[in-house]
Design a protein around this motif. Sequence first.
Motif, PDB file in Angstrom:
ATOM      1  N   ARG A  40       0.850  -1.192   0.000  1.00 42.78           N
ATOM      2  CA  ARG A  40       0.000   0.000   0.000  1.00 42.78           C
ATOM      3  C   ARG A  40       0.886   1.242   0.000  1.00 42.78           C
ATOM      4  N   ALA A  82      -1.707   0.430  -4.575  1.00 37.52           N
ATOM      5  CA  ALA A  82      -0.654  -0.528  -4.208  1.00 37.52           C
ATOM      6  C   ALA A  82       0.455  -0.458  -5.252  1.00 37.52           C
ATOM      7  N   LEU A 178      -7.378  -2.256   1.431  1.00 33.33           N
ATOM      8  CA  LEU A 178      -5.984  -2.688   1.511  1.00 33.33           C
ATOM      9  C   LEU A 178      -5.495  -2.516   2.946  1.00 33.33           C
ATOM     10  N   LEU A 182      -1.499  -5.748  -1.427  1.00 30.74           N
ATOM     11  CA  LEU A 182      -2.347  -6.532  -2.302  1.00 30.74           C
ATOM     12  C   LEU A 182      -1.492  -7.547  -3.045  1.00 30.74           C
TER      13      LEU A 182
END
Length: 233
Positions: A40, A82, A178, A182
């Motif tokens: 993230r 991400a 998230l 991910l």
Amino acid sequence: MYLNNKNITLPEDPDTLVWKYLDLSKFLDLLLSRKLFMSRSDKFEDQYEGTFSEPTYEEIKKIAVNNPEFLHYYKSHREKVAISSWHINEYESYAMWQIFTQNSEGLAIQSTVNRLKNAFESETQHQQYIGEVNYIDYKKEYIPFDDMFFPFLFKRKSFQYEREVRIITDVSGSNIKLNEGLKINVDINQLIEKIYIHPKSENWYKNLVIQLVEQLGFDFKIEKSDLESDILI
């Protein structure tokens, strides 16, 4: 699946070499899961990730006077993006070994820009964008904000040594939350052209890596680090 974005720049040569330095546990997780972990954007060590330079921030604040949600969107957007970071270099980087691996144990994945593009054909749930990072003076230089990915493709000049290409996924159009990041589906054989084993690793470690790769059914090349070469005098 990789999507082209005309606003995002990449090296002109699709065969430009890119590298990812990582420890054995992360490498095995990649091979076993056949999924690439993307962090993230606001979880990186650099607190400026996904933010704007001072000139851009001043302009955004003016817009936000009559539209407070405009500024809030950019702040919260960091939690929905991400990133997987790769290093552009024709050769191995001693500095990258030092920064991203520990105890003389680790690996470097060698790939190319084109391989990155083609590695995500099996990922149908999320879209991937790939772009080269620009390094600027955050006190003086302007970051455009007419594309939602621009805040994630600029960094301070202090990080210029990273020479970074980023794979970016935005989940803001879904209900996915998230946490740390991910995982996305990836074609391992397309992603990895070669791997290099840490130049200071022991022979048992090198043999272990070779054995694990073979047992898992992969046949990409495993190279001896160029930094391990014998001196000529």
